[in-house]
Design an enzyme around this catalytic site. Structure first.
Site, PDB file in Angstrom:
ATOM      1  N   TRP A 152       0.841  -1.283   0.069  1.00  0.00           N
ATOM      2  CA  TRP A 152      -0.074  -0.028  -0.084  1.00  0.00           C
ATOM      3  C   TRP A 152       0.967   1.254   0.068  1.00  0.00           C
ATOM      4  O   TRP A 152       1.743   1.430   0.829  1.00  0.00           O
ATOM      5  CB  TRP A 152      -0.822   0.064   1.324  1.00  0.00           C
ATOM      6  N   LYS A 183     -13.298  -1.389   6.228  1.00  0.00           N
ATOM      7  CA  LYS A 183     -13.760  -2.143   5.189  1.00  0.00           C
ATOM      8  C   LYS A 183     -14.677  -3.298   5.603  1.00  0.00           C
ATOM      9  O   LYS A 183     -15.777  -3.377   4.929  1.00  0.00           O
ATOM     10  CB  LYS A 183     -12.524  -2.910   4.162  1.00  0.00           C
ATOM     11  N   ASP A 218      -0.367  -5.543   9.660  1.00  0.00           N
ATOM     12  CA  ASP A 218      -1.644  -4.641   9.203  1.00  0.00           C
ATOM     13  C   ASP A 218      -2.851  -5.497   8.734  1.00  0.00           C
ATOM     14  O   ASP A 218      -2.722  -6.259   7.772  1.00  0.00           O
ATOM     15  CB  ASP A 218      -0.977  -4.039   7.918  1.00  0.00           C
TER      16      ASP A 218
HETATM   17  C1  LMR Z   1      -6.903   1.610  -0.698  1.00  0.00           C
HETATM   18  O1  LMR Z   1      -5.648   1.010  -0.509  1.00  0.00           O
HETATM   19  O2  LMR Z   1      -7.471   1.754  -1.783  1.00  0.00           O
HETATM   20  C2  LMR Z   1      -7.489   2.023   0.516  1.00  0.00           C
HETATM   21  O3  LMR Z   1      -6.848   1.763   1.827  1.00  0.00           O
HETATM   22  C3  LMR Z   1      -7.737   3.400   0.448  1.00  0.00           C
HETATM   23  C4  LMR Z   1      -6.598   4.015   1.053  1.00  0.00           C
HETATM   24  O4  LMR Z   1      -6.599   4.887   1.843  1.00  0.00           O
HETATM   25  O5  LMR Z   1      -5.675   4.222   0.263  1.00  0.00           O
END
Ligand code: LMR
Length: 390
Positions: A125, A241, A206
């Protein structure tokens, strides 16, 4: 102030506005990670609506709760997260603004505890590395997935853990890996847990998509396996989520200490860090989650809603996988992956062409949001994919 240069908008969040401005009826939103129904909607969970109605009726004060937020919420999540793992008083936490707040607080705490660097698989991420760097933690990377073959690169993980020094932290996605959807097998989790414990590394797990892969029990396997072997760990938990509470920002950070006696000192550090960051987390969403989890009937409604989300994403994955491969893109693997995301092997030009010519919006990394597909829009997506990879 004149020293400050304009910053680019967050690339992922910018997609929300770009998609909204596109007037083509065939457009497909595979961008930011929100669940969508087969009709493309992101409705409020029925269980949450009912809990909110009770809140509206019964809440008699909006007075402050404190930096730890709603501890009823924090403790109500624990049995779901820990399953049959008994922490014997060694785990407690506090409420945070979303999973992002939990990761931020975890990074702050690690730094304060003397940790200098954190190991993480890539792709990850994008906000993970931003947060670590923002607090001054150095990040070291290893390859999580070979995107071309869609094979999880466990050798790269092992080599990284081997190189890591005692006292380094390691970031692990508990389930539904963001962005690849490629999770570790049970045997791999066992191996990770053993190595992390033997090398005295500090795991930060996480868990932002708990329950959206194979259900709570299976999705918590990795977490429980690591916790059973290590003396200390951090868990960043999100309810954004699995309760559909995205904009309410509902999360928690949990810390497992070597002994229960260490908890008060750790909790006081977390409270001080929270106070300096956001003072207190927003209450509403966490209170709604607590109400759901305290009520058997609402819990059942919530679990049924989650089941149908999981089933829909599984069926979309199966449909995509049935195309096997298109150009460089291995779709068969998507059927084996979990949660909201997978990453496709596409060049920036191909991603741009999908957006410009086909109205298909996905992250610049090639990440697709599985929940953005419907049985009706998959053929259009496949046609676009064929065109841009030809
Ligand atoms: C995502 O990865 O799309 C979500 O976790 C939203 C975000 O905050 O990036």
């Amino acid at each position: 102030m004149e020293l400050l240069k304009a910053q680019p908008a967050d690339a992922l969040l910018a997609l929300i506005k770009l998609y909204a401005a596109d007037e083509r009826p065939t457009k497909i939103d595979l961008g930011v990670g929100v669940y969508r129904t087969a009709d493309g909607a992101t409705p409020v969970f029925k269980a949450i609506k009912a809990a909110e109605a009770r809140l509206l009726d019964g809440q008699d004060s909006k007075s402050y709760l404190g930096p730890e937020g709603d501890m009823g919420f924090v403790r109500a999540i624990m049995p779901w997260m820990l399953g049959d793992f008994d922490p014997a008083g060694r785990i407690d936490g506090l409420q945070t603004p979303g999973g992002t707040g939990a990761v931020r607080l975890a990074a702050d705490l690690l730094l304060k505890a003397g940790v200098k660097r954190i190991w993480m698989g890539t792709p990850s991420w994008p906000n993970h590395v931003q947060i670590f760097n923002a607090v001054g933690l150095a990040s070291e990377t290893f390859r999580h997935l070979d995107v071309a073959t869609q094979k999880l690169d466990f050798t790269s993980l092992e080599a990284a853990l081997d190189k890591a020094d005692a006292g380094d932290a390691v970031l692990l996605h508990g389930c539904c890996h963001n962005p690849t959807g490629a999770d570790y097998s049970e045997q791999q989790w066992q191996q990770i847990a053993e190595t992390v414990a033997a090398k005295r590394l500090f795991p930060l797990i996480d868990l932002a998509y708990h329950g959206l892969g194979h259900g709570f029990e299976a999705d918590g396997y990795g977490l429980r396996t690591v916790l059973a072997q290590v003396p200390e760990a951090l868990i960043a938990y999100s309810c954004d989520k699995n309760f559909g509470l995205y904009r309410e920002r509902v999360g928690a950070l949990y810390v497992m200490t070597e002994s229960a006696e260490q908890q008060p000192a750790i909790q006081s550090n977390l409270a001080a860090l929270a106070r300096a960051n956001w003072s207190m987390p927003p209450d509403h969403g966490a209170a709604a989650v607590r109400i759901v989890l305290e009520d058997e009937g609402l819990t059942k409604i919530w679990l049924d809603e989650l089941d149908s989300m999981r089933e829909r994403m599984r069926s979309v994955r199966d449909t995509l996988a049935s195309y096997q491969s298109i150009g460089s893109v291995n779709l068969a693997a998507v059927g084996q992956q979990n949660g909201l995301f997978s990453v496709l092997q596409l060049t920036p030009d191909q991603i741009a062409a999908l957006r410009a010519d086909w109205g298909v919006y996905m992250a610049g990394s090639g990440r697709i949001n599985i929940a953005g597909f419907t049985e009706a829009n998959i053929p259009h997506f496949i046609e676009g994919l064929r065109a841009v990879t030809a």
